[in-house]
Design an enzyme around this catalytic site. Structure first.
Site, PDB file in Angstrom:
ATOM      1  N   GLU A 346      32.011  95.072  34.115  1.00 45.21           N
ATOM      2  CA  GLU A 346      31.328  95.367  32.847  1.00 45.21           C
ATOM      3  C   GLU A 346      30.732  96.778  32.825  1.00 45.21           C
ATOM      4  OE1 GLU A 346      30.355  90.612  32.223  1.00 45.21           O
ATOM      5  OE2 GLU A 346      28.869  91.933  33.127  1.00 45.21           O
ATOM      6  N   ASP A 370      26.202  88.246  39.137  1.00 44.90           N
ATOM      7  CA  ASP A 370      25.056  87.894  38.298  1.00 44.90           C
ATOM      8  C   ASP A 370      24.015  87.228  39.186  1.00 44.90           C
ATOM      9  OD1 ASP A 370      26.025  88.695  35.860  1.00 44.90           O
ATOM     10  OD2 ASP A 370      26.337  86.687  35.063  1.00 44.90           O
ATOM     11  N   HIS A 538      22.272  91.635  36.793  1.00 47.65           N
ATOM     12  CA  HIS A 538      23.194  91.808  37.905  1.00 47.65           C
ATOM     13  C   HIS A 538      22.454  92.184  39.179  1.00 47.65           C
ATOM     14  CE1 HIS A 538      26.584  92.868  34.827  1.00 47.65           C
ATOM     15  NE2 HIS A 538      26.561  91.577  35.099  1.00 47.65           N
TER      16      HIS A 538
END
Length: 603
Positions: A346, A370, A538
């Protein structure tokens, strides 16, 4: 010599070296002459210690450059500086067993991380020089690390005490990490993913704190190269064969209405392999492309870290980046064992920076995840037929899991000398460990609702008992970057308990169960408070309890640490930090970082 890299890499050529500066009392007529051999031999012992224990990311021993003569005054200091510039010295360690003239012999380069080792012997006042020159560094605004043995040694003692060795090696690893970043690039492949702040790439952070540049490409570069065949065709065929043999498919968890056909899945595998080749070539270049007449593309972007936006502008139409990210972050692929490439899911550039820190400090692969959930003991018991967490997990667990797969090293199938699960530098990984990592990972058709364009997602669970460090750099308006650190251990749950908890999230993503070590203070009063204090969605997990190395590197770059559970005795920062407070070390760190400003910030 360790196994050389077998894939394209930026870790070639003239890598930064470690400069050793033997300083000496400049008084000729008996004083200097009596110290020449002792001083130079001390420098040689330090260089040998470093080159035997510190390595570049390509597996080669770190190279040391010793000044051609002992440094007794400014003329010799200037000649040493000329040598260091010619030899691309990125950090310096000044060593001496005696008194020297501080401001005349010190390293004056404002951007070069530096330390001073003053031999603790009473015959000559090496420790007095250490104190004097450190005061000079502080006064002139060039913070330096002070290294001073706890016990007095005899002047002729060639032994290197353990506490001195630890500080020398910690400084060398952290200073080298800073030097290796300077002048390299972060490659932003796409833009902001789903509104995630970490993927709003902040140029100022990379330039002022890390000495790097940011390179940008649009994700259309991928489909363009895929359609035009702008990748090594022979390597693609070999890679696809390797994937078919070594990346077993697991269950398809899609509903009957959303399952993709076998033909479509085979096409997705093909595209996933192409994406991995293209991302690597975009980062570090590939001479094979020049042979194809693609001279511009062959250069790459000199990137030692990157991020792939993926969601959603890419993944709504094309296979996701899961395989690409997983295999590039892993210490091996179809070309064999090699240094991992750092690729953030991401396009979370802040996680990429934290992964980069962990990799350069340890030469190992890094887990991107995550920080998804805190599971309390009562919550686990309520959904797992009364099962009670115990041992390291007795205060609960943190669930590290993400739709962007983690490195396959994260399976925990590599082992330290004592059998403890770990992640190792690529040159220490055995062929059997590579095979075990691959067998511990299954690949599943991605969930179509998440990824309409398809793709293959990895699944594994990390072996328990691995000492590990969880980290994250966050950006705060008005403050800048700040680092969080949580040392702890991975935990292995019974299969039925793991499956019950894991499948509440997504069964196609890799899972690590992590238990931080609690101190009873601040954010580490409980596992819940660690989760509650974490600054972003994260995190990064690095093998080993290496929070102290993150802290030393952060002080070099002037990044304060606002949450950690590292024992105070292991914290090693420049001596100037003492002037900002010796009791509240967290506050002193913030004040020192603000005072000196980012290393490359031209304050």
């Amino acid at each position: 010599m360790n196994t050389p890299l077998s894939s394209p890499s930026v870790w070639n050529g003239n890598l930064p070296k470690i400069g050793i500066r033997p300083t000496i009392d400049g008084r000729l007529g008996g004083v200097r002459e009596s110290l020449e051999d002792q001083t130079m031999n001390l420098a040689k012992r330090v260089a040998e210690l470093i080159s035997s224990n510190v390595y570049y990311p390509n597996g080669e021993p770190a190279e040391c450059v010793i000044a051609e003569t002992c440094i007794g005054g400014v003329a010799e200091a200037s000649r040493c500086e000329d040598l260091f510039r010619r030899e691309n010295v990125g950090l310096s360690l000044t060593v001496t067993p005696c008194w020297c003239y501080g401001s005349e012999t010190m390293d004056m380069d404002p951007l070069r991380p530096k330390a001073v080792f003053g031999f603790n012997g009473t015959e000559r006042p090496g420790a007095v020089y250490l104190a004097a020159v450190l005061a000079g560094h502080s006064q002139k605004g060039f913070p330096a690390f002070g290294i001073y043995g706890r016990d007095v040694q005899n002047a002729g003692d060639a032994a290197m005490p353990a506490d001195v060795q630890t500080k020398i090696l910690d400084f060398a690893r952290c200073g080298l990490a800073a030097a290796l970043m300077r002048g390299k690039s972060y490659l932003s492949m796409g833009g902001t993913s789903m509104g995630i702040a970490g993927s709003m790439v902040d140029y100022s952070f990379w330039e002022k704190w890390l000495g790097m540049r940011v390179e940008d490409i649009d994700m259309s570069e991928f489909i363009g190269r895929m359609n035009k065949g702008q990748f090594d065709q022979a390597e693609y065929e070999a890679a696809l064969d390797w994937v078919k043999e070594n990346c077993p498919e697991g269950d398809d968890y899609n509903s009957d209405a959303t399952k993709r056909s076998r033909e479509q899945l085979d096409g997705e595998w093909s595209d996933c392999v192409k994406m991995a080749l293209i991302a690597r070539d975009l980062m570090v270049g590939n001479p094979k492309l020049a042979e194809m007449g693609l001279n511009e593309q062959a250069h790459g972007h000199g990137a030692i870290a990157s991020g792939f936006q993926g969601q959603r502008q890419w993944t709504d139409h094309f296979p996701n980046g899961d395989f690409m990210e997983a295999i590039l972050n892993t210490s091996f692929d179809w070309n064999g064992k090699r240094a991992p490439y750092i690729v953030a899911t991401e396009n979370d550039a802040m996680n990429a920076a934290t992964m980069l820190f962990g990799h350069l400090l340890t030469n190992t692969a890094q887990v991107f995840a995550d920080l998804r959930t805190y599971w309390s003991p009562d919550a686990v018991a309520s959904v797992c037929d009364g099962y009670r967490l115990d041992g390291m997990a007795s205060d609960g667990l943190l669930h590290l899991i993400n739709s962007g797969p983690a490195t396959l090293d994260g399976t925990g199938q590599q082992s330290a000398a004592d059998g403890t699960p770990t992640m190792k530098p690529f040159w220490e990984i055995t062929d059997d460990e590579v095979e075990r990592c691959l067998k511990a990972t299954t690949w599943h058709p991605s969930i179509t609702e998440y990824f309409p364009g398809g793709g293959m997602s990895s699944r594994f669970k990390t072996r328990g008992g691995m000492p590990a460090t969880m980290t994250r750099i966050n950006l705060v308006d008005g403050l800048g970057p700040a680092l969080q650190i949580a040392e702890g251990h991975t935990v292995e749950l019974p299969d039925d308990v793991h499956d019950t908890l894991d499948q509440r999230t997504n069964p196609t993503w890799p899972t690590t169960w992590f238990a931080p070590m609690l101190t009873g203070r601040g954010a580490f009063t409980s596992t819940y408070e660690v989760m509650n204090h974490w600054g972003a969605n994260h995190c990064v997990m690095t093998a080993g309890h290496v929070g102290h190395l993150f802290m030393t590197l952060a002080s070099i770059l002037r990044i304060p640490v606002y949450m950690h559970n590292v024992d105070r005795a292991r914290v090693f920062r420049p001596s100037a930090w003492n002037a900002f407070g010796t009791d509240d070390l967290e506050g002193a760190d913030f004040r020192a970082c603000e005072n000196f400003g980012p290393l490359y910030g031209r304050k």
